[in-house]
Design an enzyme around this catalytic site. Structure first.
Site, PDB file in Angstrom:
ATOM      1  N   HIS A 190       1.037  -1.119   0.033  1.00 14.23           N
ATOM      2  CA  HIS A 190      -0.171  -0.101   0.014  1.00 14.23           C
ATOM      3  C   HIS A 190       0.793   1.250  -0.045  1.00 14.23           C
ATOM      4  O   HIS A 190       0.569   2.143   0.444  1.00 14.23           O
ATOM      5  CB  HIS A 190      -0.851   0.139   1.157  1.00 14.23           C
ATOM      6  CG  HIS A 190      -1.817  -1.156   1.281  1.00 14.23           C
ATOM      7  ND1 HIS A 190      -2.916  -1.534   0.979  1.00 14.23           N
ATOM      8  CD2 HIS A 190      -1.513  -2.268   2.185  1.00 14.23           C
ATOM      9  CE1 HIS A 190      -3.341  -2.905   1.477  1.00 14.23           C
ATOM     10  NE2 HIS A 190      -2.303  -3.148   1.992  1.00 14.23           N
ATOM     11  N   SER A 196      16.434  19.029 -15.599  1.00 16.23           N
ATOM     12  CA  SER A 196      15.484  20.257 -15.509  1.00 16.23           C
ATOM     13  C   SER A 196      16.064  21.642 -16.241  1.00 16.23           C
ATOM     14  O   SER A 196      17.365  21.752 -15.876  1.00 16.23           O
ATOM     15  CB  SER A 196      14.907  20.574 -14.361  1.00 16.23           C
ATOM     16  OG  SER A 196      14.289  21.614 -14.160  1.00 16.23           O
TER      17      SER A 196
END
Length: 483
Positions: free
Chosen positions: A157, A287
């Site tokens: 999870h 970036s």
């Protein structure tokens, strides 16, 4: 107008390999048609049309199997007039081979070349994909063995769970890839040839050609298949081969897309956790604005294209479901897009995965720090059992450690501090009987169960058995991505 003024699919112009792009190129398509026409003529002559098909006709066809740029252009002009691609190429091939002009395409329908060629392309395309998949599996297997003993925090999870190892996690990826290899091999080896079946699949034109001799028609069908290098022919067809075959061919590619997406997503999440990263080249820019960033661009590409790959499968399913009776032409345009796109996309996904798996970077110290932030909580049961072995009550010990655990949890969640449960245990007189054992009780390697042994057995047995027939494909070649 230059080529820069026209749209070109990034699948071929930007990403896909030369080998895969060539399979679905115009030159290969039309040259394959010519090979099919030649082998049809050879088979017809051998079966019984020696007086109709001359040696000169066959020699001229053999000499011009690879279509030229000029012939492609001439066929395009002819198609604009007759509105039929196959007949345009029959005309141009006949002009190039005048001795064969009268027998090219003899008895055949358009699907003789279009469908048989497609089946050849599908087989050849799988022959490009399978070696790449084999090498992805091999490189990930080497990675799994290298890191089979390195404990890492497991997640369920996306919440901290019991420990596993970096290598064991890799085997989860590998196992799915092995299933993809099985599925791709099955689809590739199941492919047959449409053969010579005529306009509605009844072989009526060929029966007429051989004056009602059924044996000759069957011999012709078998001979063409043999000459084209296939092991079997589909026993019955309509005008086309069943589009159900496209479903079977694309299903393994869609399934591969699911595997690839899962793998790349896991690596992206691990990159965020700073535990593992895809390769990052020295001059690579992560970036345009944030110079410090190392974005998982390759894995993002895999995820992006894997989604596209999964969607293409639906095209094949829907097309197969709407084929009326012996055929309908609404399959044509969509298959021109879907089939090449699926294989080009799968090719890019596997090439990118090859690049990624050749240089995965692991950060053991980050992994260790995250383990030690969670391990004290996981070790509580071990500590309780050690205290019981010293004669303490399990219930009393459980309450003592429960109180300390909640205090440590408050430090982590409310105060943003480190997990100090072990320090609290060391300062608590009640736990003095196990103070000297705490380091061994907190050894991460004792929390990974049989993970190292599972990796060894899986790679030595399952992986080795699956890859054994493809040992000649395995290599250490560096995989460079163009962009």
């Amino acid at each position: 107008m230059s080529e820069n003024d026209k749209y070109a699919t990034p699948l071929s112009s930007r990403y896909a390999s030369v080998e895969m792009s060539q399979i679905f190129s115009l030159r290969n398509r039309f040259s394959t048609w010519r090979k099919l026409w030649l082998n049809l003529a050879i088979a017809e002559r051998q079966v019984g049309l020696k007086d109709v098909i001359t040696d000169e006709a066959l020699e001229q066809m053999k000499a011009h199997l690879e279509i030229t740029d000029a012939e492609i252009a001439a066929a395009s002009v002819e198609e604009a007039k007759v509105r039929h691609d196959v007949m345009a190429h029959v005309h141009v091939f006949g002009e190039t081979c005048p001795a064969a002009a009268g027998i090219i395409h003899l008895g055949a329908t358009s699907c003789y070349v279009t469908d048989n060629a497609d089946l050849i392309f599908l087989r050849d395309a799988y022959d490009v994909l399978i070696p790449k998949l084999v090498n992805v599996i091999n490189r990930l297997s080497e990675f799994a063995i290298e890191y089979k003993d390195l404990p890492v925090l497991g997640w369920t999870h996306f919440q901290p769970a019991q420990l596993t190892t970096v290598g064991k996690r890799a085997t989860l990826w590998i196992q799915e890839l092995l299933w993809d290899l099985r599925n791709m091999l099955r689809a590739r080896n199941d492919l047959g040839l449409r053969g010579v079946k005529g306009t509605t699949g009844t072989q009526a034109s060929f029966l007429s050609l051989f004056h009602g001799d059924h044996d000759m028609v069957e011999a012709l069908d078998a001979k063409v298949v043999e000459l084209m290098g296939f092991e079997h022919v589909y026993p019955v067809t309509g005008q086309t081969y069943s589009r159900k075959i496209d479903v079977d061919v694309l299903a393994p590619l869609a399934s591969l897309g699911a595997t690839a997406h899962k793998f790349a997503t896991d690596v992206r999440l691990l990159a965020n956790l700073k535990e593992m990263e895809e390769p990052f080249e020295k001059s690579q820019i992560g970036s345009s604005a944030m110079a410090y960033k190392r974005n998982p661009m390759r894995c993002e590409r895999v995820c992006s294209l894997a989604r596209h790959l999964g969607g293409l499968f639906n095209d094949a399913v829907q097309t197969a479901s709407v084929q009326w009776f012996e055929r309908t032409l609404d399959d044509s345009a969509i298959r021109r897009v879907t089939l090449p796109s699926a294989f080009l996309t799968a090719d890019i996904v596997l090439s990118t995965m090859l690049n990624i798996t050749s240089g995965l970077v692991v950060y053991p110290k980050v992994i260790e720090r995250r383990i030690m932030a969670e391990l004290p909580f996981m070790a509580t049961e071990n500590i309780i059992m050690a205290m019981v072995s010293k004669g303490e009550s399990r219930q009393v010990c459980h309450e003592e450690i429960r109180v300390l655990s909640h205090q440590a949890s408050d430090v982590v969640k409310q105060q943003g501090g480190d997990n100090d449960l072990i320090e609290r245990i060391k300062k608590t007189p009640y736990f003095k009987p196990v103070h000297d054992e705490l380091d061994s009780l907190l050894d991460p390697s004792t929390f990974v169960g049989r993970a190292p042994q599972q990796v060894e057995k899986f790679v030595a047995n399952d992986v080795a058995k699956a890859l054994a027939p493809f040992a000649h494909y395995i290599n250490k070649d560096e995989v460079k991505l163009s962009v």
